[in-house]
Design a protein around this motif. Structure first.
Motif: not given
Ligand SMILES: [Zn+2]
Length: 480
Positions: A155-157, A193, A195, A198
Protein backbone atom coordinates in the motif's frame (compact mmCIF):
# COMPACT_ATOMS: atom_id res chain seq x y z
CA UNK A 1 32.75 -24.75 -39.96
CA UNK A 2 30.87 -25.26 -36.74
CA UNK A 3 27.97 -22.92 -36.18
CA UNK A 4 29.79 -21.37 -33.21
CA UNK A 5 32.52 -20.25 -35.60
CA UNK A 6 30.24 -19.12 -38.39
CA UNK A 7 27.93 -17.06 -36.23
CA UNK A 8 30.40 -14.38 -35.06
CA UNK A 9 31.70 -14.01 -38.61
CA UNK A 10 28.17 -13.62 -39.97
CA UNK A 11 27.39 -11.13 -37.23
CA UNK A 12 30.50 -9.13 -38.14
CA UNK A 13 29.58 -9.13 -41.83
CA UNK A 14 26.09 -7.96 -40.98
CA UNK A 15 27.46 -5.17 -38.80
CA UNK A 16 29.74 -4.01 -41.56
CA UNK A 17 26.96 -4.28 -44.10
CA UNK A 18 24.29 -2.44 -42.12
CA UNK A 19 26.20 0.38 -40.50
CA UNK A 20 26.94 -1.25 -37.12
CA UNK A 21 25.21 -2.39 -33.95
CA UNK A 22 23.05 0.11 -32.18
CA UNK A 23 23.98 3.16 -34.23
CA UNK A 24 20.95 4.97 -35.47
CA UNK A 25 20.67 6.07 -39.09
CA UNK A 26 18.70 9.14 -40.10
CA UNK A 27 15.97 7.06 -41.73
CA UNK A 28 15.50 4.72 -38.75
CA UNK A 29 12.04 4.96 -37.20
CA UNK A 30 13.28 4.19 -33.68
CA UNK A 31 16.21 5.94 -32.00
CA UNK A 32 15.98 3.60 -29.01
CA UNK A 33 16.12 -0.13 -29.70
CA UNK A 34 16.68 -3.18 -27.57
CA UNK A 35 15.15 -5.81 -25.33
CA UNK A 36 13.49 -5.98 -21.94
CA UNK A 37 14.85 -8.92 -19.92
CA UNK A 38 14.35 -10.06 -16.31
CA UNK A 39 17.68 -10.85 -14.65
CA UNK A 40 15.84 -11.64 -11.42
CA UNK A 41 13.94 -14.58 -12.99
CA UNK A 42 16.96 -16.37 -14.49
CA UNK A 43 18.79 -17.65 -11.39
CA UNK A 44 20.86 -20.07 -13.48
CA UNK A 45 22.37 -17.48 -15.83
CA UNK A 46 25.78 -16.18 -14.72
CA UNK A 47 27.92 -13.40 -16.15
CA UNK A 48 28.98 -15.45 -19.20
CA UNK A 49 25.40 -16.20 -20.16
CA UNK A 50 24.44 -12.55 -19.74
CA UNK A 51 27.41 -11.35 -21.78
CA UNK A 52 26.19 -13.62 -24.58
CA UNK A 53 22.74 -12.05 -24.20
CA UNK A 54 24.29 -8.59 -24.61
CA UNK A 55 26.19 -9.87 -27.67
CA UNK A 56 22.89 -11.05 -29.14
CA UNK A 57 21.21 -7.71 -28.44
CA UNK A 58 24.08 -5.83 -30.08
CA UNK A 59 23.94 -8.06 -33.16
CA UNK A 60 20.24 -7.19 -33.33
CA UNK A 61 20.90 -3.46 -33.41
CA UNK A 62 20.17 -2.72 -29.74
CA UNK A 63 21.43 0.43 -28.06
CA UNK A 64 19.48 -0.03 -24.82
CA UNK A 65 18.60 -3.00 -22.63
CA UNK A 66 16.23 -3.04 -19.65
CA UNK A 67 17.66 -5.32 -16.97
CA UNK A 68 14.83 -6.02 -14.56
CA UNK A 69 16.87 -6.46 -11.38
CA UNK A 70 14.65 -6.00 -8.30
CA UNK A 71 14.60 -9.18 -6.19
CA UNK A 72 17.78 -10.32 -7.94
CA UNK A 73 20.51 -8.43 -6.09
CA UNK A 74 21.76 -9.11 -2.56
CA UNK A 75 20.23 -6.12 -0.75
CA UNK A 76 21.93 -5.56 2.60
CA UNK A 77 19.11 -3.40 3.92
CA UNK A 78 16.26 -5.70 2.93
CA UNK A 79 17.36 -9.37 2.78
CA UNK A 80 13.75 -10.52 2.54
CA UNK A 81 13.70 -9.19 -1.04
CA UNK A 82 15.96 -12.01 -2.26
CA UNK A 83 14.90 -14.79 0.11
CA UNK A 84 13.34 -16.65 -2.84
CA UNK A 85 16.49 -16.23 -4.92
CA UNK A 86 19.28 -17.50 -2.64
CA UNK A 87 20.71 -19.73 -5.38
CA UNK A 88 20.63 -16.94 -7.99
CA UNK A 89 23.98 -16.41 -9.73
CA UNK A 90 23.82 -12.66 -9.10
CA UNK A 91 23.02 -13.15 -5.42
CA UNK A 92 26.06 -15.43 -5.14
CA UNK A 93 28.48 -13.45 -7.33
CA UNK A 94 26.99 -9.97 -7.83
CA UNK A 95 27.99 -9.68 -11.50
CA UNK A 96 25.49 -7.10 -12.75
CA UNK A 97 27.90 -4.17 -12.38
CA UNK A 98 30.42 -6.01 -14.60
CA UNK A 99 27.62 -6.84 -17.01
CA UNK A 100 26.65 -3.16 -17.31
CA UNK A 101 30.31 -2.28 -18.05
CA UNK A 102 30.29 -4.97 -20.72
CA UNK A 103 27.11 -3.55 -22.25
CA UNK A 104 28.70 -0.09 -22.33
CA UNK A 105 31.72 -1.47 -24.20
CA UNK A 106 29.19 -2.69 -26.74
CA UNK A 107 27.50 0.73 -26.99
CA UNK A 108 24.40 -0.46 -25.15
CA UNK A 109 22.90 1.62 -22.36
CA UNK A 110 21.30 -0.19 -19.42
CA UNK A 111 18.20 0.71 -17.40
CA UNK A 112 17.44 -1.05 -14.12
CA UNK A 113 13.84 -2.24 -13.99
CA UNK A 114 11.56 -2.64 -10.96
CA UNK A 115 7.89 -2.26 -10.02
CA UNK A 116 6.85 0.24 -7.35
CA UNK A 117 4.96 -1.52 -4.52
CA UNK A 118 4.72 -4.84 -6.35
CA UNK A 119 6.34 -7.79 -8.09
CA UNK A 120 9.77 -9.30 -7.52
CA UNK A 121 11.56 -8.57 -4.27
CA UNK A 122 9.15 -5.83 -3.22
CA UNK A 123 6.11 -8.07 -2.67
CA UNK A 124 8.15 -10.26 -0.27
CA UNK A 125 8.36 -7.37 2.21
CA UNK A 126 4.75 -8.22 3.09
CA UNK A 127 6.04 -11.44 4.70
CA UNK A 128 7.89 -9.39 7.35
CA UNK A 129 5.32 -6.59 7.43
CA UNK A 130 1.81 -8.00 6.90
CA UNK A 131 0.42 -4.52 7.71
CA UNK A 132 2.19 -3.11 4.62
CA UNK A 133 0.06 -5.24 2.28
CA UNK A 134 -2.44 -3.65 -0.07
CA UNK A 135 -6.21 -4.02 0.19
CA UNK A 136 -8.16 -5.84 -2.52
CA UNK A 137 -11.17 -4.51 -4.44
CA UNK A 138 -13.38 -6.46 -1.97
CA UNK A 139 -11.96 -4.48 0.97
CA UNK A 140 -10.08 -7.52 2.33
CA UNK A 141 -6.28 -7.98 2.49
CA UNK A 142 -5.07 -8.68 -1.01
CA UNK A 143 -4.26 -12.28 -1.97
CA UNK A 144 -0.62 -13.32 -2.51
CA UNK A 145 0.53 -13.32 -6.10
CA UNK A 146 3.79 -13.44 -7.96
CA UNK A 147 5.98 -14.70 -10.74
CA UNK A 148 8.82 -16.54 -9.01
CA UNK A 149 8.71 -13.99 -6.13
CA UNK A 150 5.52 -14.51 -4.14
CA UNK A 151 3.92 -12.10 -1.67
CA UNK A 152 1.37 -9.31 -1.47
CA UNK A 153 1.71 -6.01 -3.27
CA UNK A 154 2.10 -3.05 -0.92
CA UNK A 155 0.00 0.00 0.00
CA UNK A 156 1.68 3.24 -1.14
CA UNK A 157 -0.36 5.42 1.25
CA UNK A 158 1.81 4.29 4.18
CA UNK A 159 4.89 6.34 4.98
CA UNK A 160 6.93 3.28 6.02
CA UNK A 161 6.17 1.67 2.68
CA UNK A 162 7.17 4.80 0.75
CA UNK A 163 10.41 4.97 2.75
CA UNK A 164 11.19 1.28 2.06
CA UNK A 165 10.50 1.63 -1.67
CA UNK A 166 12.81 4.65 -2.02
CA UNK A 167 15.56 3.12 0.13
CA UNK A 168 15.43 -0.13 -1.81
CA UNK A 169 15.78 1.52 -5.22
CA UNK A 170 18.46 3.90 -3.88
CA UNK A 171 20.43 0.88 -2.73
CA UNK A 172 20.01 -0.90 -6.08
CA UNK A 173 21.01 2.11 -8.14
CA UNK A 174 23.43 4.13 -5.98
CA UNK A 175 25.17 1.38 -3.97
CA UNK A 176 25.03 -1.67 -6.24
CA UNK A 177 24.83 -0.54 -9.87
CA UNK A 178 25.72 3.17 -10.12
CA UNK A 179 27.08 2.56 -13.63
CA UNK A 180 23.54 1.96 -14.93
CA UNK A 181 22.12 4.65 -17.21
CA UNK A 182 18.80 5.05 -15.45
CA UNK A 183 15.60 3.37 -14.30
CA UNK A 184 12.45 1.81 -15.70
CA UNK A 185 9.75 2.51 -13.09
CA UNK A 186 7.32 -0.16 -14.26
CA UNK A 187 3.96 0.52 -12.72
CA UNK A 188 2.12 -2.67 -11.75
CA UNK A 189 -0.02 -4.40 -14.37
CA UNK A 190 -1.75 -6.72 -11.88
CA UNK A 191 -2.97 -4.88 -8.79
CA UNK A 192 -3.43 -1.56 -7.03
CA UNK A 193 -4.46 -0.86 -3.44
CA UNK A 194 -8.13 -0.24 -2.64
CA UNK A 195 -7.74 0.89 0.99
CA UNK A 196 -9.51 4.06 2.16
CA UNK A 197 -6.44 6.19 1.48
CA UNK A 198 -5.75 4.65 -1.97
CA UNK A 199 -8.55 3.55 -4.32
CA UNK A 200 -9.14 6.51 -6.67
CA UNK A 201 -6.04 8.14 -5.11
CA UNK A 202 -3.77 5.13 -5.73
CA UNK A 203 -1.76 6.72 -8.54
CA UNK A 204 -1.46 9.98 -6.59
CA UNK A 205 0.17 7.95 -3.83
CA UNK A 206 2.40 6.05 -6.25
CA UNK A 207 3.35 9.32 -7.92
CA UNK A 208 4.87 10.64 -4.68
CA UNK A 209 7.39 7.81 -4.88
CA UNK A 210 7.91 8.22 -8.64
CA UNK A 211 8.79 11.89 -8.13
CA UNK A 212 11.16 11.16 -5.25
CA UNK A 213 12.97 8.31 -7.01
CA UNK A 214 13.28 10.33 -10.24
CA UNK A 215 14.84 13.26 -8.34
CA UNK A 216 17.24 10.78 -6.72
CA UNK A 217 18.28 9.52 -10.17
CA UNK A 218 18.68 13.00 -11.70
CA UNK A 219 20.65 14.21 -8.68
CA UNK A 220 23.12 11.40 -9.31
CA UNK A 221 23.21 12.06 -13.05
CA UNK A 222 21.32 14.90 -14.70
CA UNK A 223 21.16 12.88 -17.93
CA UNK A 224 19.85 9.68 -16.34
CA UNK A 225 17.05 8.12 -18.38
CA UNK A 226 14.01 7.74 -16.15
CA UNK A 227 11.14 5.89 -17.76
CA UNK A 228 7.64 6.19 -16.31
CA UNK A 229 4.11 5.00 -17.03
CA UNK A 230 1.40 7.38 -18.30
CA UNK A 231 -0.90 6.65 -15.33
CA UNK A 232 0.14 9.74 -13.34
CA UNK A 233 -0.59 12.27 -16.05
CA UNK A 234 -3.47 11.39 -18.36
CA UNK A 235 -6.25 10.57 -15.90
CA UNK A 236 -7.16 7.62 -18.13
CA UNK A 237 -8.33 4.33 -16.64
CA UNK A 238 -5.41 1.98 -15.99
CA UNK A 239 -6.27 -1.10 -18.11
CA UNK A 240 -7.35 -4.05 -16.00
CA UNK A 241 -6.85 -2.33 -12.64
CA UNK A 242 -10.26 -0.73 -12.11
CA UNK A 243 -9.01 2.74 -11.11
CA UNK A 244 -8.29 5.93 -13.03
CA UNK A 245 -4.90 7.52 -13.30
CA UNK A 246 -3.89 10.82 -11.72
CA UNK A 247 -3.52 14.19 -13.48
CA UNK A 248 -0.19 15.53 -12.37
CA UNK A 249 2.31 17.80 -14.09
CA UNK A 250 4.63 16.00 -16.52
CA UNK A 251 8.36 16.72 -16.21
CA UNK A 252 9.87 16.73 -19.75
CA UNK A 253 12.96 14.94 -18.44
CA UNK A 254 10.88 11.75 -18.27
CA UNK A 255 10.66 9.13 -20.99
CA UNK A 256 7.24 7.50 -21.17
CA UNK A 257 6.54 3.76 -21.54
CA UNK A 258 3.57 2.19 -23.34
CA UNK A 259 2.44 -1.44 -23.53
CA UNK A 260 -0.46 -3.18 -25.31
CA UNK A 261 -1.89 -4.62 -22.08
CA UNK A 262 -1.33 -2.01 -19.38
CA UNK A 263 -0.55 1.47 -20.73
CA UNK A 264 -2.04 2.86 -23.93
CA UNK A 265 -0.19 5.53 -25.93
CA UNK A 266 -1.21 9.15 -25.39
CA UNK A 267 -0.24 11.59 -28.15
CA UNK A 268 -0.16 14.72 -25.96
CA UNK A 269 2.04 13.04 -23.38
CA UNK A 270 4.38 11.68 -26.06
CA UNK A 271 4.88 15.23 -27.38
CA UNK A 272 5.97 16.46 -23.94
CA UNK A 273 8.29 13.55 -23.17
CA UNK A 274 12.03 13.16 -23.73
CA UNK A 275 11.16 9.90 -25.48
CA UNK A 276 8.36 7.35 -25.82
CA UNK A 277 9.03 3.61 -25.73
CA UNK A 278 6.68 0.90 -26.99
CA UNK A 279 7.10 -2.47 -25.26
CA UNK A 280 5.19 -5.57 -26.31
CA UNK A 281 5.78 -9.32 -25.93
CA UNK A 282 6.29 -10.27 -29.59
CA UNK A 283 9.92 -11.54 -29.57
CA UNK A 284 9.24 -13.70 -26.49
CA UNK A 285 5.84 -15.15 -27.34
CA UNK A 286 4.96 -14.57 -30.98
CA UNK A 287 5.95 -14.90 -34.64
CA UNK A 288 7.82 -12.62 -37.10
CA UNK A 289 4.51 -11.43 -38.57
CA UNK A 290 3.42 -10.19 -35.15
CA UNK A 291 6.85 -8.62 -34.57
CA UNK A 292 6.38 -6.72 -37.84
CA UNK A 293 2.89 -5.61 -36.77
CA UNK A 294 4.27 -4.44 -33.41
CA UNK A 295 6.92 -2.34 -35.19
CA UNK A 296 4.24 -0.74 -37.35
CA UNK A 297 2.01 -0.09 -34.35
CA UNK A 298 4.89 1.48 -32.40
CA UNK A 299 5.73 3.77 -35.30
CA UNK A 300 2.07 4.70 -35.88
CA UNK A 301 1.77 5.55 -32.18
CA UNK A 302 4.60 8.06 -32.52
CA UNK A 303 7.01 6.11 -30.31
CA UNK A 304 10.71 6.94 -30.63
CA UNK A 305 11.77 3.70 -29.01
CA UNK A 306 10.80 0.04 -29.31
CA UNK A 307 11.99 -2.21 -26.48
CA UNK A 308 9.91 -5.40 -26.44
CA UNK A 309 10.23 -8.23 -23.97
CA UNK A 310 12.52 -11.15 -24.72
CA UNK A 311 12.15 -12.59 -21.24
CA UNK A 312 13.18 -16.17 -20.59
CA UNK A 313 12.62 -17.80 -17.18
CA UNK A 314 14.83 -20.42 -15.49
CA UNK A 315 13.51 -20.36 -11.91
CA UNK A 316 11.70 -23.19 -10.16
CA UNK A 317 8.10 -22.25 -9.26
CA UNK A 318 7.03 -22.88 -5.68
CA UNK A 319 3.37 -22.06 -6.40
CA UNK A 320 1.00 -23.23 -9.16
CA UNK A 321 1.79 -20.30 -11.46
CA UNK A 322 -0.42 -19.90 -14.54
CA UNK A 323 -2.85 -22.00 -12.48
CA UNK A 324 -0.80 -25.14 -13.14
CA UNK A 325 0.12 -27.54 -10.36
CA UNK A 326 2.40 -29.57 -12.64
CA UNK A 327 4.83 -26.65 -12.89
CA UNK A 328 5.57 -26.61 -9.16
CA UNK A 329 9.08 -27.83 -8.35
CA UNK A 330 10.20 -28.07 -11.98
CA UNK A 331 12.72 -25.62 -13.33
CA UNK A 332 11.39 -23.36 -16.07
CA UNK A 333 12.92 -23.95 -19.49
CA UNK A 334 13.83 -20.66 -21.15
CA UNK A 335 11.36 -19.83 -23.96
CA UNK A 336 10.16 -23.45 -23.61
CA UNK A 337 13.37 -24.82 -25.14
CA UNK A 338 13.65 -28.02 -23.15
CA UNK A 339 16.84 -29.23 -24.83
CA UNK A 340 18.97 -26.56 -23.15
CA UNK A 341 21.06 -26.99 -20.02
CA UNK A 342 20.03 -24.67 -17.16
CA UNK A 343 22.99 -22.31 -17.71
CA UNK A 344 22.43 -22.00 -21.49
CA UNK A 345 20.72 -18.93 -22.92
CA UNK A 346 17.99 -19.54 -25.50
CA UNK A 347 18.80 -16.66 -27.83
CA UNK A 348 21.22 -18.49 -30.13
CA UNK A 349 18.76 -21.34 -30.77
CA UNK A 350 17.09 -21.27 -34.16
CA UNK A 351 13.50 -20.50 -33.10
CA UNK A 352 14.78 -17.46 -31.14
CA UNK A 353 17.11 -16.43 -33.94
CA UNK A 354 14.14 -16.24 -36.31
CA UNK A 355 12.55 -13.64 -34.02
CA UNK A 356 15.86 -11.82 -33.48
CA UNK A 357 16.27 -11.32 -37.23
CA UNK A 358 12.64 -10.17 -37.38
CA UNK A 359 13.22 -7.64 -34.59
CA UNK A 360 16.45 -6.35 -36.14
CA UNK A 361 14.99 -5.96 -39.62
CA UNK A 362 11.54 -4.58 -38.75
CA UNK A 363 13.00 -2.16 -36.19
CA UNK A 364 15.00 -0.66 -39.04
CA UNK A 365 12.23 -0.89 -41.61
CA UNK A 366 8.68 -1.77 -40.53
CA UNK A 367 7.67 -1.74 -44.22
CA UNK A 368 10.11 -4.49 -45.20
CA UNK A 369 8.45 -6.88 -47.64
CA UNK A 370 7.90 -10.51 -46.73
CA UNK A 371 10.11 -11.59 -49.64
CA UNK A 372 13.01 -9.42 -48.43
CA UNK A 373 12.54 -10.61 -44.87
CA UNK A 374 12.70 -14.25 -45.97
CA UNK A 375 15.85 -13.63 -48.03
CA UNK A 376 17.61 -11.97 -45.09
CA UNK A 377 16.41 -14.65 -42.69
CA UNK A 378 17.74 -17.40 -44.94
CA UNK A 379 21.18 -15.78 -45.17
CA UNK A 380 21.32 -15.27 -41.43
CA UNK A 381 20.29 -18.80 -40.52
CA UNK A 382 21.88 -20.89 -43.26
CA UNK A 383 24.36 -18.70 -45.15
CA UNK A 384 25.02 -19.87 -48.69
CA UNK A 385 23.04 -23.06 -48.06
CA UNK A 386 19.77 -21.13 -47.69
CA UNK A 387 16.80 -22.28 -49.76
CA UNK A 388 13.15 -21.09 -49.78
CA UNK A 389 12.18 -24.50 -48.41
CA UNK A 390 14.60 -24.22 -45.46
CA UNK A 391 13.28 -20.73 -44.65
CA UNK A 392 9.71 -22.03 -44.76
CA UNK A 393 10.73 -24.87 -42.43
CA UNK A 394 12.44 -22.44 -40.02
CA UNK A 395 9.28 -20.32 -39.87
CA UNK A 396 7.17 -23.44 -39.34
CA UNK A 397 9.43 -24.67 -36.53
CA UNK A 398 9.37 -21.27 -34.82
CA UNK A 399 5.57 -21.20 -35.07
CA UNK A 400 5.28 -24.63 -33.42
CA UNK A 401 7.41 -23.48 -30.46
CA UNK A 402 5.27 -20.39 -29.76
CA UNK A 403 1.80 -21.71 -30.60
CA UNK A 404 -0.04 -21.92 -27.29
CA UNK A 405 3.02 -20.93 -25.29
CA UNK A 406 2.52 -18.77 -22.19
CA UNK A 407 5.13 -16.99 -20.06
CA UNK A 408 5.27 -20.14 -17.89
CA UNK A 409 4.27 -23.01 -20.13
CA UNK A 410 6.01 -24.38 -23.19
CA UNK A 411 4.02 -24.92 -26.37
CA UNK A 412 1.92 -28.10 -25.92
CA UNK A 413 3.80 -29.86 -28.74
CA UNK A 414 7.05 -29.18 -26.87
CA UNK A 415 5.69 -30.42 -23.55
CA UNK A 416 3.93 -33.78 -23.10
CA UNK A 417 3.66 -32.90 -19.39
CA UNK A 418 1.48 -29.95 -20.28
CA UNK A 419 -0.69 -32.10 -22.54
CA UNK A 420 -0.99 -34.66 -19.73
CA UNK A 421 -2.19 -31.88 -17.39
CA UNK A 422 -4.68 -30.74 -20.03
CA UNK A 423 -5.98 -34.29 -20.44
CA UNK A 424 -6.38 -34.69 -16.66
CA UNK A 425 -8.28 -31.40 -16.52
CA UNK A 426 -10.58 -32.54 -19.37
CA UNK A 427 -9.23 -29.82 -21.68
CA UNK A 428 -7.71 -31.99 -24.39
CA UNK A 429 -10.40 -31.67 -27.05
CA UNK A 430 -10.41 -33.62 -30.32
CA UNK A 431 -9.58 -30.39 -32.17
CA UNK A 432 -6.51 -29.85 -30.00
CA UNK A 433 -5.34 -33.45 -30.44
CA UNK A 434 -5.59 -33.06 -34.20
CA UNK A 435 -3.69 -29.76 -34.09
CA UNK A 436 -0.88 -31.32 -32.02
CA UNK A 437 -0.66 -34.39 -34.27
CA UNK A 438 -0.31 -32.15 -37.31
CA UNK A 439 2.39 -30.04 -35.66
CA UNK A 440 4.26 -33.19 -34.62
CA UNK A 441 4.08 -34.50 -38.19
CA UNK A 442 5.56 -31.23 -39.40
CA UNK A 443 8.42 -31.53 -36.91
CA UNK A 444 9.02 -35.13 -37.99
CA UNK A 445 9.26 -33.97 -41.60
CA UNK A 446 11.84 -31.33 -40.61
CA UNK A 447 13.82 -33.82 -38.56
CA UNK A 448 14.01 -36.27 -41.47
CA UNK A 449 14.81 -33.65 -44.09
CA UNK A 450 17.82 -32.18 -42.29
CA UNK A 451 19.29 -35.17 -40.47
CA UNK A 452 23.09 -35.16 -40.95
CA UNK A 453 23.07 -31.85 -42.89
CA UNK A 454 25.41 -29.51 -41.03
CA UNK A 455 24.24 -26.09 -42.32
CA UNK A 456 20.77 -26.95 -41.00
CA UNK A 457 21.72 -28.34 -37.58
CA UNK A 458 19.89 -25.46 -35.87
CA UNK A 459 16.70 -26.58 -37.56
CA UNK A 460 17.27 -30.28 -37.00
CA UNK A 461 18.11 -30.18 -33.29
CA UNK A 462 14.88 -28.70 -31.84
CA UNK A 463 12.76 -30.85 -34.18
CA UNK A 464 14.60 -34.01 -33.14
CA UNK A 465 14.28 -33.09 -29.47
CA UNK A 466 10.54 -32.43 -29.64
CA UNK A 467 9.83 -35.59 -31.65
CA UNK A 468 11.90 -37.54 -29.08
CA UNK A 469 9.76 -36.18 -26.24
CA UNK A 470 6.78 -38.02 -27.75
CA UNK A 471 8.51 -41.39 -28.18
CA UNK A 472 7.08 -44.66 -26.83
CA UNK A 473 3.98 -44.64 -24.64
CA UNK A 474 3.90 -40.84 -24.43
CA UNK A 475 2.35 -40.75 -27.90
CA UNK A 476 -0.73 -42.49 -26.50
CA UNK A 477 -1.57 -39.20 -24.76
CA UNK A 478 -2.81 -37.97 -28.11
CA UNK A 479 -5.01 -41.04 -28.74
CA UNK A 480 -8.78 -40.40 -28.61
ZN1 LIG B 1 -3.53 1.69 0.27
Amino acid sequence: MRRTTIWPILALLLLLGSGAGGRVRAADPFTVRGYYVTVTRTPTFGLDAWKKTIDAARADGANLVVLWTAGGFKSKKFPATWGHNKDHENIRKDFVRDLIDYAHKNEIRVLLGFTPFGYDGVNRMSLEHPDWAATGADGKPIKPFGIHSWGRNLCPAQEDVQRFMLEYVREMYLDFYPNADGLLIESSDYAVCHCKRCGAKFFENEFRFVTAVSEMAWKKNANATVVVYPHYFTGAEAPGLGVRGARREFDPRWTVFYTPHSARPDTDLTKKAKGAIWSDDSPALRTPTEIRDAARHARRSGCTGWVPSFEAFTYTPTEPEDGQQYLVGRRQQPLGFGWLKPEQIPYDELPARVNRVAYREYARNPDLSDTDFRTTLGKDLFGAAATPEAVEDALALQRVFVTGRTWWQAAPVASPDRVRAMKTAGQLSAARRTEYWQALDRLREIEQRYRGKEPFSGLYRPAKWAVGEWAGDTRKLLDP
